[in-house]
Design a protein around this motif. Sequence first.
Motif, PDB file in Angstrom:
ATOM      1  N   ARG A 220       0.853  -1.184   0.000  1.00 44.45           N
ATOM      2  CA  ARG A 220       0.000   0.000   0.000  1.00 44.45           C
ATOM      3  C   ARG A 220       0.895   1.242   0.000  1.00 44.45           C
ATOM      4  NH1 ARG A 220      -5.378   0.616   1.117  1.00 44.45           N
ATOM      5  NH2 ARG A 220      -6.094   2.713   1.681  1.00 44.45           N
ATOM      6  N   TYR A 221       0.771   2.058  -1.038  1.00 45.24           N
ATOM      7  CA  TYR A 221       1.575   3.267  -1.138  1.00 45.24           C
ATOM      8  C   TYR A 221       1.131   4.283  -0.086  1.00 45.24           C
ATOM      9  CZ  TYR A 221       3.616   1.799  -5.600  1.00 45.24           C
ATOM     10  OH  TYR A 221       4.314   1.139  -6.576  1.00 45.24           O
ATOM     11  N   THR A 222       2.104   4.981   0.484  1.00 48.05           N
ATOM     12  CA  THR A 222       1.794   6.039   1.441  1.00 48.05           C
ATOM     13  C   THR A 222       1.477   7.324   0.680  1.00 48.05           C
ATOM     14  OG1 THR A 222       4.084   6.834   1.596  1.00 48.05           O
ATOM     15  CG2 THR A 222       3.439   5.017   3.069  1.00 48.05           C
ATOM     16  N   VAL A 223       0.860   8.254   1.380  1.00 48.45           N
ATOM     17  CA  VAL A 223       0.564   9.552   0.776  1.00 48.45           C
ATOM     18  C   VAL A 223       1.857  10.226   0.332  1.00 48.45           C
ATOM     19  CG1 VAL A 223      -0.343  11.860   1.222  1.00 48.45           C
ATOM     20  CG2 VAL A 223      -1.568   9.853   2.081  1.00 48.45           C
ATOM     21  N   GLN A 224       2.912  10.084   1.117  1.00 49.36           N
ATOM     22  CA  GLN A 224       4.195  10.698   0.781  1.00 49.36           C
ATOM     23  C   GLN A 224       4.765  10.113  -0.505  1.00 49.36           C
ATOM     24  OE1 GLN A 224       3.382   9.503   3.797  1.00 49.36           O
ATOM     25  NE2 GLN A 224       3.249  11.415   4.999  1.00 49.36           N
ATOM     26  N   GLU A 225       4.662   8.799  -0.655  1.00 51.71           N
ATOM     27  CA  GLU A 225       5.181   8.143  -1.857  1.00 51.71           C
ATOM     28  C   GLU A 225       4.414   8.570  -3.099  1.00 51.71           C
ATOM     29  OE1 GLU A 225       6.888   3.987   0.127  1.00 51.71           O
ATOM     30  OE2 GLU A 225       4.784   4.142  -0.488  1.00 51.71           O
TER      31      GLU A 225
END
Length: 281
Positions: A220-225
């Motif tokens: 799951r990609y983070t918002v930062q990524e």
Amino acid sequence: MIYIGVTGWGDHDTLYADKTQQKDKLKEYAANFPTVEVDTTFYAVQPLRNVEKWVNDTPSGFRFVVKAYQGMTGHQRGDIPFQTSEEMFAAFIESIRPFQESEKLAMVLFQFPPWFDCTKQNVAYLRYCREKMDNLPCALEFRHQSWFKQRFLEKTIDFMEKEKWIHSICDEPQAGMGSVPIIIKATTKDMTLVRFHGRNKHGWNASGQKNWRDVRYLYRYTVQELTAWKEYIEELHKDSKDVYVLFNNNSGGDAADNAKHFVDILGIEYENLAPKQLDLF
């Protein structure tokens, strides 16, 4: 335009009401995103009736990224159900005709396996594929790092530009020769493709394990990524009229949520999506 979607439309539970039937999932999907990757074409050349239904289930502005049949990219295990390569390519092209006639075909994606490395023989095969596909828009995705090693990187990009291959740019784990780096470079003025595979380094090379596909794309990609990709997408959009962004990190059901987050990060408001299905009872 920047088109954001996911791979496939059947397994993204967060998009559907509990009573959404399998036959209606594409209609519901098209109320959320303007594009999708068709994976079933990889496993078998589809009958026209299937493709015609998918075309009819989506609004006029919807676009399909169609994955090339596995026999065309060297993934095939066992016998190929065609007498010749020419017959195989001709059957595939005929099968996607409804996408073309409806102007809903974005591109055909040729994703080559990790053992397809940078050799003269493989370069010749890429030319063969491009010749057989004629003027159809085709994207090229490598899984062997040799194509982007320093000694070949510039030549690989030049080759894609000359042969009119759309660059399929990958966000994936950096896990040895069976993975490729992020190369932010458009190779055609019309389209660029970006595919998010997740960053599960441990799972990426777990092909010998049971249920390895469930592990490979578990991320799951983070918002930062995702926010870090905003600048990349905007840069690519300056060089290509259309940029297609597809999330393939769906082992844990994360692709649809990440795609929606990315739409918000880019500040996109899509018009002319399909109407939402109403579940009254």
